[in-house]
Design a protein around this motif. Structure first.
Motif, PDB file in Angstrom:
ATOM      1  N   ILE A  52      32.873  37.711  -5.434  1.00 55.15           N
ATOM      2  CA  ILE A  52      32.918  38.985  -6.158  1.00 55.15           C
ATOM      3  C   ILE A  52      34.214  39.753  -5.917  1.00 55.15           C
ATOM      4  CG2 ILE A  52      31.684  40.407  -4.446  1.00 55.15           C
ATOM      5  CD1 ILE A  52      30.674  40.628  -8.020  1.00 55.15           C
ATOM      6  N   ARG A  53      34.683  39.748  -4.665  1.00 55.54           N
ATOM      7  CA  ARG A  53      35.961  40.392  -4.350  1.00 55.54           C
ATOM      8  C   ARG A  53      36.827  39.413  -3.572  1.00 55.54           C
ATOM      9  NH1 ARG A  53      32.153  44.254  -4.599  1.00 55.54           N
ATOM     10  NH2 ARG A  53      31.222  43.378  -2.735  1.00 55.54           N
ATOM     11  N   TYR A 164      36.139  43.860 -14.920  1.00 54.42           N
ATOM     12  CA  TYR A 164      36.573  43.567 -13.547  1.00 54.42           C
ATOM     13  C   TYR A 164      35.812  42.404 -12.930  1.00 54.42           C
ATOM     14  CZ  TYR A 164      32.374  46.374 -13.102  1.00 54.42           C
ATOM     15  OH  TYR A 164      31.099  46.851 -13.265  1.00 54.42           O
ATOM     16  N   CYS A 165      34.747  41.917 -13.585  1.00 60.45           N
ATOM     17  CA  CYS A 165      33.717  41.145 -12.865  1.00 60.45           C
ATOM     18  C   CYS A 165      33.734  39.645 -13.155  1.00 60.45           C
ATOM     19  CB  CYS A 165      32.347  41.722 -13.220  1.00 60.45           C
ATOM     20  SG  CYS A 165      31.041  41.023 -12.204  1.00 60.45           S
ATOM     21  N   PRO A 261      23.721  50.844 -10.826  1.00 59.24           N
ATOM     22  CA  PRO A 261      25.165  51.033 -10.695  1.00 59.24           C
ATOM     23  C   PRO A 261      25.766  51.778 -11.876  1.00 59.24           C
ATOM     24  CG  PRO A 261      24.587  48.791 -10.112  1.00 59.24           C
ATOM     25  CD  PRO A 261      23.349  49.429 -10.676  1.00 59.24           C
ATOM     26  N   GLN A 263      29.446  52.704 -11.417  1.00 63.54           N
ATOM     27  CA  GLN A 263      30.830  52.239 -11.168  1.00 63.54           C
ATOM     28  C   GLN A 263      31.880  53.343 -11.186  1.00 63.54           C
ATOM     29  OE1 GLN A 263      30.555  49.381 -10.057  1.00 63.54           O
ATOM     30  NE2 GLN A 263      29.027  48.249 -11.205  1.00 63.54           N
ATOM     31  N   ASP A 301      26.388  51.534  -7.368  1.00 62.23           N
ATOM     32  CA  ASP A 301      27.612  50.840  -6.962  1.00 62.23           C
ATOM     33  C   ASP A 301      28.791  51.579  -7.589  1.00 62.23           C
ATOM     34  OD1 ASP A 301      26.214  48.792  -5.714  1.00 62.23           O
ATOM     35  OD2 ASP A 301      26.440  47.384  -7.381  1.00 62.23           O
ATOM     36  N   PHE A 302      29.881  51.644  -6.839  1.00 65.84           N
ATOM     37  CA  PHE A 302      31.086  52.327  -7.319  1.00 65.84           C
ATOM     38  C   PHE A 302      32.322  51.478  -7.053  1.00 65.84           C
ATOM     39  CE2 PHE A 302      27.941  55.456  -6.316  1.00 65.84           C
ATOM     40  CZ  PHE A 302      28.011  56.336  -7.376  1.00 65.84           C
ATOM     41  N   ILE A 303      33.247  51.529  -7.973  1.00 60.23           N
ATOM     42  CA  ILE A 303      34.557  50.902  -7.770  1.00 60.23           C
ATOM     43  C   ILE A 303      35.607  52.003  -7.839  1.00 60.23           C
ATOM     44  CG2 ILE A 303      36.271  49.318  -8.720  1.00 60.23           C
ATOM     45  CD1 ILE A 303      33.976  47.670  -9.881  1.00 60.23           C
ATOM     46  N   PHE A 332      33.358  50.216  -3.387  1.00 59.17           N
ATOM     47  CA  PHE A 332      34.363  49.189  -3.144  1.00 59.17           C
ATOM     48  C   PHE A 332      35.705  49.587  -3.727  1.00 59.17           C
ATOM     49  CE2 PHE A 332      30.206  47.448  -4.338  1.00 59.17           C
ATOM     50  CZ  PHE A 332      29.833  46.827  -3.165  1.00 59.17           C
ATOM     51  N   LYS A 333      36.768  49.052  -3.101  1.00 61.10           N
ATOM     52  CA  LYS A 333      38.086  49.133  -3.723  1.00 61.10           C
ATOM     53  C   LYS A 333      38.146  48.078  -4.812  1.00 61.10           C
ATOM     54  CE  LYS A 333      40.035  49.158   0.607  1.00 61.10           C
ATOM     55  NZ  LYS A 333      41.028  48.905   1.611  1.00 61.10           N
ATOM     56  N   TYR A 334      38.740  48.410  -5.926  1.00 58.87           N
ATOM     57  CA  TYR A 334      38.904  47.435  -6.994  1.00 58.87           C
ATOM     58  C   TYR A 334      39.676  46.217  -6.472  1.00 58.87           C
ATOM     59  CZ  TYR A 334      40.841  45.012 -10.948  1.00 58.87           C
ATOM     60  OH  TYR A 334      41.216  44.019 -11.811  1.00 58.87           O
ATOM     61  N   SER A 335      39.181  45.049  -6.797  1.00 55.81           N
ATOM     62  CA  SER A 335      39.831  43.802  -6.384  1.00 55.81           C
ATOM     63  C   SER A 335      40.082  42.955  -7.620  1.00 55.81           C
ATOM     64  CB  SER A 335      38.896  43.084  -5.391  1.00 55.81           C
ATOM     65  OG  SER A 335      39.320  41.780  -5.136  1.00 55.81           O
ATOM     66  N   ARG A 337      40.308  40.039  -9.954  1.00 55.47           N
ATOM     67  CA  ARG A 337      39.774  38.681  -9.873  1.00 55.47           C
ATOM     68  C   ARG A 337      40.424  37.814 -10.934  1.00 55.47           C
ATOM     69  NH1 ARG A 337      39.481  37.661  -6.298  1.00 55.47           N
ATOM     70  NH2 ARG A 337      37.717  36.315  -5.881  1.00 55.47           N
TER      71      ARG A 337
HETATM   72  N1  5AD Z   1      36.329  44.653  -7.473  1.00 50.23           N
HETATM   73  C1  5AD Z   1      35.593  45.524  -6.735  1.00 50.23           C
HETATM   74  N2  5AD Z   1      34.259  45.631  -6.822  1.00 50.23           N
HETATM   75  C2  5AD Z   1      33.626  44.828  -7.701  1.00 50.23           C
HETATM   76  N3  5AD Z   1      32.335  44.709  -8.030  1.00 50.23           N
HETATM   77  C3  5AD Z   1      32.212  43.744  -8.965  1.00 50.23           C
HETATM   78  N4  5AD Z   1      33.411  43.239  -9.279  1.00 50.23           N
HETATM   79  C4  5AD Z   1      34.321  43.899  -8.502  1.00 50.23           C
HETATM   80  C5  5AD Z   1      35.741  43.825  -8.368  1.00 50.23           C
HETATM   81  N5  5AD Z   1      36.471  42.973  -9.086  1.00 50.23           N
HETATM   82  C6  5AD Z   1      31.297  45.543  -7.448  1.00 50.23           C
HETATM   83  C7  5AD Z   1      30.555  46.348  -8.525  1.00 50.23           C
HETATM   84  C8  5AD Z   1      29.254  45.621  -8.643  1.00 50.23           C
HETATM   85  C9  5AD Z   1      29.040  45.143  -7.237  1.00 50.23           C
HETATM   86  C10 5AD Z   1      28.077  44.018  -7.072  1.00 50.23           C
HETATM   87  O1  5AD Z   1      30.330  44.726  -6.831  1.00 50.23           O
HETATM   88  O2  5AD Z   1      30.365  47.663  -8.049  1.00 50.23           O
HETATM   89  O3  5AD Z   1      28.201  46.455  -9.094  1.00 50.23           O
END
Ligand code: 5AD
Ligand code: SF4
Length: 439
Positions: A52-53, A164-165, A261, A263, A301-303, A332-335, A337
């Motif tokens: 996921i990250r 992002y996912c 979530p 986000q 859940d938050f990014i 989470f910090k955006y990662s 992918r």
């Molecule tokens: N970067 C950071 N957080 C992410 N999530 C999903 N993809 C990413 C990403 N690329 C987080 C979202 C999701 C949770 C399972 O993981 O918040 O709801």
């Protein structure tokens, strides 16, 4: 040619679905006559991975590196390494090349593990990342003994394509298991000792079988004798049907907790994420859910630091958090992918900015979690005992609102104990059993 493994260990990373898959793989291998042991003693170690990250993925390769070092010392005793889960799906053959593992198996193919292990023992590294039309579930053995709380996958995959996912790529399209198969598995879990079942899906509230929705399934499971609690996770705001909201009003065994979530709090960011809901539609949905079940505990859940996120847009996430008052949350910090649309966007946010935003967000979420716990002091409820606490005579269980609760007394794992919540900490609550209060 290697000796086929007689013992195995499974290490799961990431989400609850991976925990579930790990249990099913263990049951499968136990059914083949292999014994489950500690990883250090195992002939075969399965790493059930998360993609996921970036950090989660890196962890897999450092784990493999560590195991390969260990195995040099063990010579002929060196364990076989199998990579399962979402990294296996995403990287496939590449892992065999990069890390010289013996088996690579994706999340939709793990019912083939026994054959893959046999092939690997015969000397060929074997890779299976197929997403077959026929579900793996039919090929798996029955559930064995489980703890008081069990997971049950009812839906897998995702058609939402948030930008992002990786999940739509690693877990595939949304697929629901049939109603009857789920009810049978739920009964088997209760027979094996479960008192609480958490229904799992990447978009669990999109579960469907013909005209039936998740609420029909929940109402059916509510009738299983011995099943005291039902939960489900993870939900998408757009699949929150009225029938499911009504179930929160009507079904006593459906716990007053919802992981929903969001986000981000800015409509521009939500649109760039392809979330297909707005800040306002999310808040209005929560109003309807709270009208049906006023005491519901909300989780999210938050990014932070999605590409292009400005300080003002981030402030909208903070104000959304203030408006909702979450009982708990993951942030989470955006990662970026590989292969996802957002990874190619301009305006990637510097690491320090993300770290600083994450800290401010987590401070706000921590404050709200503590406030939720404090507001629950004085409430009476049942606690499902899950394990012993750290202190002598102490037990740890969950409240209906999924709070971790500490209590003492003469109990056993799996007991439902009626308590009064008496003292709140940031991460847990202390309770006193009602009988003790009366005595
Ligand atoms: N970067 C950071 N957080 C992410 N999530 C999903 N993809 C990413 C990403 N690329 C987080 C979202 C999701 C949770 C399972 O993981 O918040 O709801
Ligand atoms: Fe990780 Fe998501 Fe796969 Fe779960 S579904 S293992 S969180 S990438």
């Amino acid at each position: 040619m290697k000796t086929p493994p007689k013992t195995f260990a499974v290490k799961s990373f990431g989400c609850q679905m991976n925990v579930y898959d790990g249990e099913r793989m263990a049951e499968l291998m136990a059914g083949e006559g292999m014994a489950q042991v500690d990883a250090a003693d195992a002939d075969l170690v399965v790493l059930n991975t998360c993609h996921i990250r970036e950090k989660a993925t890196e962890k897999v390769f450092s784990d493999i590196g560590r195991m390969r070092k260990d195995r040099r010392g063990r010579g002929a005793q060196a364990p076989m390494i199998a990579i399962a889960g979402c990294v296996a799906q995403a990287e496939g053959e590449e892992i065999v090349r990069r890390a010289k593992v013996d088996v690579v198996v994706g999340p939709q193919a793990y019912h083939n593990l026994p054959r893959l292990i046999a092939d690997a023992a015969a000397g060929t590294a074997s890779v299976d990342t197929d997403m077959p039309v026929a579900s793996k579930f039919g090929a798996l053995p029955a559930r064995r003994k489980v703890g008081p709380t069990a997971f049950l996958t009812v839906q897998e995959g995702c058609d939402k394509f948030c930008t992002y996912c990786v999940v739509p790529y690693t877990r595939g399209a949304e697929v629901s298991r049939p109603f009857a198969a789920i009810v049978d598995e739920a009964k088997a879990l209760v027979d094996a000792g479960a008192r609480e079942i958490t229904l799992l899906g990447q978009n669990v509230n999109a579960w469907t079988d013909g005209t039936k929705g998740l609420h029909d399934l929940i109402r059916m499971l509510d009738r299983i004798p011995g099943l005291a609690r039902i939960r489900y996770t993870t939900s998408h705001p757009n699949d929150m049907a009225q029938g499911l909201i009504d179930a929160h009003r009507d079904v006593e065994s459906l716990m007053p907790f919802l992981h929903l979530p969001v986000q981000a709090g800015s409509d521009r960011v939500l649109k760039a994420m392809n979330r297909s809901h707005t800040r306002d539609s999310y808040l209005r949905l929560l109003d309807r859910i709270r009208a049906a079940r006023p005491d519901i505990a909300l989780s999210g859940d938050f990014i932070v630091g999605f590409p292009g996120e400005t300080e003002a847009e981030f402030a909208e996430t903070l104000s959304l958090v203030d408006a909702v008052g979450y009982a708990q949350a993951f942030s989470f910090k955006y990662s970026p992918r590989p292969g996802t649309p957002a990874a190619d966007l301009g305006g990637q946010i510097p690491e320090e900015v993300m770290a600083e935003r994450l800290q401010r967000l987590q401070t706000a979420l921590g404050r709200d979690q503590h406030a939720f716990n404090q507001a629950s002091v004085g409430r009476s409820c049942d606690i499902l005992i899950e394990r012993r606490g750290k202190l002598q005579g102490q037990w740890l269980g969950k409240s209906p609102w999924l709070q971790s609760v500490l209590l003492s007394g003469d109990h056993a794992i799996g007991d439902l104990v009626t308590v009064e919540l008496t003292q709140a900490g940031p991460n847990s609550v202390i309770a006193v059993p009602k009988m003790a209060v009366a005595a």
